[in-house]
Design a protein around this motif. Structure first.
Motif, PDB file in Angstrom:
ATOM      1  N   GLY A 127       0.818  -1.212   0.000  1.00 42.25           N
ATOM      2  CA  GLY A 127       0.000   0.000   0.000  1.00 42.25           C
ATOM      3  C   GLY A 127       0.845   1.253   0.000  1.00 42.25           C
ATOM      4  N   VAL A 128       1.899   1.279   0.820  1.00 45.31           N
ATOM      5  CA  VAL A 128       2.786   2.446   0.858  1.00 45.31           C
ATOM      6  C   VAL A 128       3.466   2.651  -0.493  1.00 45.31           C
ATOM      7  CG1 VAL A 128       4.913   3.361   1.877  1.00 45.31           C
ATOM      8  CG2 VAL A 128       3.168   2.329   3.347  1.00 45.31           C
ATOM      9  N   TYR A 129       3.882   1.532  -1.109  1.00 43.84           N
ATOM     10  CA  TYR A 129       4.536   1.633  -2.414  1.00 43.84           C
ATOM     11  C   TYR A 129       3.560   2.147  -3.473  1.00 43.84           C
ATOM     12  CZ  TYR A 129       7.242   0.265  -6.531  1.00 43.84           C
ATOM     13  OH  TYR A 129       7.944   0.279  -7.722  1.00 43.84           O
ATOM     14  N   SER A 130       2.287   1.742  -3.368  1.00 37.39           N
ATOM     15  CA  SER A 130       1.269   2.241  -4.304  1.00 37.39           C
ATOM     16  C   SER A 130       1.100   3.748  -4.162  1.00 37.39           C
ATOM     17  CB  SER A 130      -0.073   1.539  -4.049  1.00 37.39           C
ATOM     18  OG  SER A 130       0.033   0.154  -4.225  1.00 37.39           O
ATOM     19  N   VAL A 131       1.051   4.240  -2.910  1.00 35.90           N
ATOM     20  CA  VAL A 131       0.916   5.683  -2.667  1.00 35.90           C
ATOM     21  C   VAL A 131       2.144   6.422  -3.198  1.00 35.90           C
ATOM     22  CG1 VAL A 131       0.757   7.459  -0.883  1.00 35.90           C
ATOM     23  CG2 VAL A 131      -0.610   5.357  -0.690  1.00 35.90           C
ATOM     24  N   TRP A 132       3.318   5.841  -2.978  1.00 32.92           N
ATOM     25  CA  TRP A 132       4.559   6.466  -3.449  1.00 32.92           C
ATOM     26  C   TRP A 132       4.559   6.588  -4.979  1.00 32.92           C
ATOM     27  CZ3 TRP A 132       8.732   4.780  -6.457  1.00 32.92           C
ATOM     28  CH2 TRP A 132       9.884   5.575  -6.403  1.00 32.92           C
ATOM     29  N   LEU A 133       4.102   5.535  -5.641  1.00 33.35           N
ATOM     30  CA  LEU A 133       4.019   5.588  -7.109  1.00 33.35           C
ATOM     31  C   LEU A 133       3.037   6.655  -7.576  1.00 33.35           C
ATOM     32  CD1 LEU A 133       3.999   1.794  -8.111  1.00 33.35           C
ATOM     33  CD2 LEU A 133       5.854   3.443  -8.438  1.00 33.35           C
ATOM     34  N   LYS A 134       1.926   6.803  -6.871  1.00 31.63           N
ATOM     35  CA  LYS A 134       0.900   7.769  -7.267  1.00 31.63           C
ATOM     36  C   LYS A 134       1.378   9.202  -7.072  1.00 31.63           C
ATOM     37  CE  LYS A 134      -3.206   9.126  -8.525  1.00 31.63           C
ATOM     38  NZ  LYS A 134      -3.638   9.017  -9.937  1.00 31.63           N
ATOM     39  N   ILE A 135       2.052   9.447  -5.929  1.00 31.44           N
ATOM     40  CA  ILE A 135       2.446  10.819  -5.603  1.00 31.44           C
ATOM     41  C   ILE A 135       3.661  11.257  -6.417  1.00 31.44           C
ATOM     42  CG2 ILE A 135       3.361  12.298  -3.779  1.00 31.44           C
ATOM     43  CD1 ILE A 135       1.650  10.739  -1.796  1.00 31.44           C
ATOM     44  N   LEU A 136       4.675  10.426  -6.468  1.00 25.56           N
ATOM     45  CA  LEU A 136       5.934  10.839  -7.091  1.00 25.56           C
ATOM     46  C   LEU A 136       5.966  10.572  -8.586  1.00 25.56           C
ATOM     47  CD1 LEU A 136       8.541   9.763  -4.390  1.00 25.56           C
ATOM     48  CD2 LEU A 136       7.426  11.971  -4.709  1.00 25.56           C
ATOM     49  N   SER A 137       5.310   9.516  -9.018  1.00 18.95           N
ATOM     50  CA  SER A 137       5.391   9.164 -10.438  1.00 18.95           C
ATOM     51  C   SER A 137       4.092   9.408 -11.174  1.00 18.95           C
ATOM     52  CB  SER A 137       5.796   7.686 -10.583  1.00 18.95           C
ATOM     53  OG  SER A 137       6.997   7.433  -9.917  1.00 18.95           O
ATOM     54  N   ASP A 138       3.071   9.824 -10.438  1.00 18.33           N
ATOM     55  CA  ASP A 138       1.748  10.046 -11.038  1.00 18.33           C
ATOM     56  C   ASP A 138       1.305   8.821 -11.847  1.00 18.33           C
ATOM     57  OD1 ASP A 138      -0.579  11.475 -11.415  1.00 18.33           O
ATOM     58  OD2 ASP A 138       0.139  12.394 -13.294  1.00 18.33           O
ATOM     59  N   ALA A 139       1.561   7.632 -11.276  1.00 20.87           N
ATOM     60  CA  ALA A 139       1.205   6.391 -11.958  1.00 20.87           C
ATOM     61  C   ALA A 139      -0.298   6.169 -11.900  1.00 20.87           C
ATOM     62  CB  ALA A 139       1.935   5.210 -11.310  1.00 20.87           C
ATOM     63  N   ASN A 140      -0.822   5.533 -12.908  1.00 21.95           N
ATOM     64  CA  ASN A 140      -2.236   5.173 -12.957  1.00 21.95           C
ATOM     65  C   ASN A 140      -2.415   3.821 -12.259  1.00 21.95           C
ATOM     66  OD1 ASN A 140      -4.910   4.809 -13.452  1.00 21.95           O
ATOM     67  ND2 ASN A 140      -4.724   4.748 -15.702  1.00 21.95           N
ATOM     68  N   LEU A 141      -2.877   3.869 -11.010  1.00 21.10           N
ATOM     69  CA  LEU A 141      -2.968   2.643 -10.220  1.00 21.10           C
ATOM     70  C   LEU A 141      -4.031   1.686 -10.731  1.00 21.10           C
ATOM     71  CD1 LEU A 141      -2.530   4.059  -6.582  1.00 21.10           C
ATOM     72  CD2 LEU A 141      -0.805   3.061  -8.105  1.00 21.10           C
ATOM     73  N   SER A 142      -4.939   2.187 -11.556  1.00 16.45           N
ATOM     74  CA  SER A 142      -5.959   1.295 -12.110  1.00 16.45           C
ATOM     75  C   SER A 142      -5.368   0.315 -13.114  1.00 16.45           C
ATOM     76  CB  SER A 142      -7.069   2.108 -12.776  1.00 16.45           C
ATOM     77  OG  SER A 142      -6.555   2.864 -13.861  1.00 16.45           O
ATOM     78  N   GLU A 143      -4.152   0.583 -13.565  1.00 16.01           N
ATOM     79  CA  GLU A 143      -3.504  -0.301 -14.527  1.00 16.01           C
ATOM     80  C   GLU A 143      -2.682  -1.386 -13.846  1.00 16.01           C
ATOM     81  OE1 GLU A 143      -1.242   2.152 -17.075  1.00 16.01           O
ATOM     82  OE2 GLU A 143      -2.989   3.068 -18.067  1.00 16.01           O
ATOM     83  N   THR A 144      -2.602  -1.358 -12.550  1.00 18.64           N
ATOM     84  CA  THR A 144      -1.822  -2.352 -11.816  1.00 18.64           C
ATOM     85  C   THR A 144      -2.681  -2.984 -10.721  1.00 18.64           C
ATOM     86  OG1 THR A 144       0.123  -2.717 -10.418  1.00 18.64           O
ATOM     87  CG2 THR A 144      -0.932  -0.568 -10.278  1.00 18.64           C
ATOM     88  N   ALA A 145      -2.326  -4.223 -10.363  1.00 19.82           N
ATOM     89  CA  ALA A 145      -3.069  -4.943  -9.311  1.00 19.82           C
ATOM     90  C   ALA A 145      -2.466  -4.708  -7.928  1.00 19.82           C
ATOM     91  CB  ALA A 145      -3.091  -6.437  -9.618  1.00 19.82           C
ATOM     92  N   LEU A 146      -1.512  -3.772  -7.838  1.00 17.91           N
ATOM     93  CA  LEU A 146      -0.813  -3.571  -6.577  1.00 17.91           C
ATOM     94  C   LEU A 146      -1.743  -3.134  -5.438  1.00 17.91           C
ATOM     95  CD1 LEU A 146       2.044  -3.871  -5.483  1.00 17.91           C
ATOM     96  CD2 LEU A 146       2.431  -1.450  -5.994  1.00 17.91           C
ATOM     97  N   PRO A 147      -2.645  -2.151  -5.632  1.00 18.01           N
ATOM     98  CA  PRO A 147      -3.549  -1.778  -4.532  1.00 18.01           C
ATOM     99  C   PRO A 147      -4.449  -2.938  -4.098  1.00 18.01           C
ATOM    100  CG  PRO A 147      -3.522  -0.078  -6.213  1.00 18.01           C
ATOM    101  CD  PRO A 147      -2.814  -1.259  -6.795  1.00 18.01           C
ATOM    102  N   LEU A 148      -4.946  -3.684  -5.095  1.00 18.73           N
ATOM    103  CA  LEU A 148      -5.798  -4.832  -4.775  1.00 18.73           C
ATOM    104  C   LEU A 148      -5.012  -5.878  -3.994  1.00 18.73           C
ATOM    105  CD1 LEU A 148      -8.568  -6.172  -5.127  1.00 18.73           C
ATOM    106  CD2 LEU A 148      -7.722  -7.154  -7.277  1.00 18.73           C
ATOM    107  N   PHE A 149      -3.752  -6.098  -4.391  1.00 17.49           N
ATOM    108  CA  PHE A 149      -2.885  -7.047  -3.684  1.00 17.49           C
ATOM    109  C   PHE A 149      -2.662  -6.605  -2.239  1.00 17.49           C
ATOM    110  CE2 PHE A 149       1.463  -8.207  -2.378  1.00 17.49           C
ATOM    111  CZ  PHE A 149       1.353  -9.589  -2.398  1.00 17.49           C
ATOM    112  N   ALA A 150      -2.474  -5.288  -2.023  1.00 16.65           N
ATOM    113  CA  ALA A 150      -2.246  -4.761  -0.676  1.00 16.65           C
ATOM    114  C   ALA A 150      -3.462  -5.009   0.218  1.00 16.65           C
ATOM    115  CB  ALA A 150      -1.928  -3.266  -0.744  1.00 16.65           C
ATOM    116  N   VAL A 151      -4.645  -4.721  -0.311  1.00 14.50           N
ATOM    117  CA  VAL A 151      -5.871  -4.937   0.463  1.00 14.50           C
ATOM    118  C   VAL A 151      -6.056  -6.423   0.760  1.00 14.50           C
ATOM    119  CG1 VAL A 151      -8.388  -4.736   0.422  1.00 14.50           C
ATOM    120  CG2 VAL A 151      -6.974  -2.861  -0.437  1.00 14.50           C
ATOM    121  N   PHE A 152      -5.783  -7.235  -0.256  1.00 14.41           N
ATOM    122  CA  PHE A 152      -5.949  -8.691  -0.102  1.00 14.41           C
ATOM    123  C   PHE A 152      -5.033  -9.233   0.995  1.00 14.41           C
ATOM    124  CE2 PHE A 152      -4.557 -12.979  -1.289  1.00 14.41           C
ATOM    125  CZ  PHE A 152      -5.778 -13.649  -1.266  1.00 14.41           C
TER     126      PHE A 152
END
Length: 328
Positions: free
Chosen positions: A265-290
């Motif tokens: 989850g922290v890595y997902s936030v870091w990607l969103k803030i610093l790299s402006d990554a589109n998290l909908s294209e990756t399963a990382l947030p779903l993996f974190a919740v799971f």
């Protein structure tokens, strides 16, 4: 002083305590039973004054029970327990251990491959202060496939259980009465008698024994026993390590899972803030919740297992320890 009243009635002689009980599970071994009974009679009469042999007929479909009845008629010290069906070797041994009356209990196979002449050797080793002496078939007379599978299984048992035994599969053992009455066997647990006793604080030893070729009948062992034996091995390992504290293993897995989820989850936030990554294209947030949800489930499972084991011990009025002696 008043003299004791004298009567013509003689009191019954004191009941002699049985020195030894031999327990043999039987399943379709009719041709092996009489030769084995004759061997046992010779060995036990030579070494012991008071003994018994318990044959446990595990639902044999041949004429094993009829042969056992003839053996019992010839020698009443050969006793018979007959099951209503086939419940397995562990169940047969468990019944034999429950009904055995001797100070020393010796389980062995009824196929003739265990040598009755080894019984006094096992009992002699037992008298050195051990509670269980297990047989070691150093020179095995078995087919190659059976020897290879047994060696593989033995290596797994050493890795999981930590007991320093060469042969876990040998049925021939000698157990003191308290140890024999302190174990309950089901599944394929008869292979783990030394490990179960060692876990409870009993002293274990091993002695080389003779292993003879099967003369009659067919072996009851097959590859299907390997997965069953492995599952029972995992079960024994868990009870040895975590039966008194299941929350430790489930809680540890929970911490690991939640930790992985939070890092993801922290890595997902870091990607969103610093790299402006589109998290909908990756399963990382779903993996974190799971992973966090799995971790919570592990915690809940650990708490429920802890409650269940404590309830089990209270229901059986069983303490989580075994006392050797008390000095006063």
């Amino acid at each position: 002083m008043i003299a004791p009243f004298a009567s013509g009635i003689q009191s019954d002689p004191p009941i002699q305590q049985l020195e030894l009980s031999v327990v043999l599970p039987v399943y379709n071994e009719q041709e092996n039973l009489r030769p084995l009974a004759d061997e046992l009679s010779i060995v036990l009469d030579r070494a012991y004054d008071h003994w018994e042999v318990l044959f446990v007929d595990d639902g044999s479909t041949d004429r094993s029970f009829e042969e056992l009845k003839r053996i019992h008629d010839d020698e009443p010290r050969f006793k018979i327990i007959r099951f209503r069906g086939n419940f397995g070797q562990s169940a047969a041994l468990d019944a034999g251990l429950d009904y055995a009356s001797g100070e020393v209990v010796v389980p062995m196979d009824s196929d003739g491959q265990n040598d009755p002449a080894d019984i006094p050797k096992l009992v002699e080793k037992l008298e050195e202060g051990y509670d269980c002496v297990s047989g070691w078939r150093k020179q095995r007379d078995d087919p190659l496939m059976k020897r290879v599978s047994s060696r593989l299984a033995s290596g797994l048992r050493k890795a999981f259980l930590g007991t320093d035994l060469h042969d876990y599969g040998c049925t021939l053992k000698a157990l003191r009465r308290p140890a024999a009455k302190d174990i309950h066997l089901d599944g394929e647990m008869h292979r783990y008698i030394p490990a179960l006793l060692s876990w409870r604080g009993y002293q274990i030893a091993e002695v080389e024994v003779n292993h003879r070729p099967r003369k009659n009948g067919e072996t009851k062992y097959s590859w299907q026993r390997l997965p069953k034996g492995f599952l029972d091995l995992v079960n024994v390992w868990f009870w040895q390590k975590f039966s008194g504290r299941p929350l430790h293993i489930f809680g540890g897995l929970g911490v690991l899972s939640v930790g992985i989820g939070m890092l993801s989850g922290v890595y997902s936030v870091w990607l969103k803030i610093l790299s402006d990554a589109n998290l909908s294209e990756t399963a990382l947030p779903l993996f974190a919740v799971f992973m966090i949800m799995i971790g919570v489930q592990f915690f809940i499972s650990g708490i429920l297992a802890d409650i269940g084991i404590k309830g089990y011990q209270h229901a059986k009025d069983e303490e989580p320890y075994r006392i050797d002696k008390i000095l006063k």
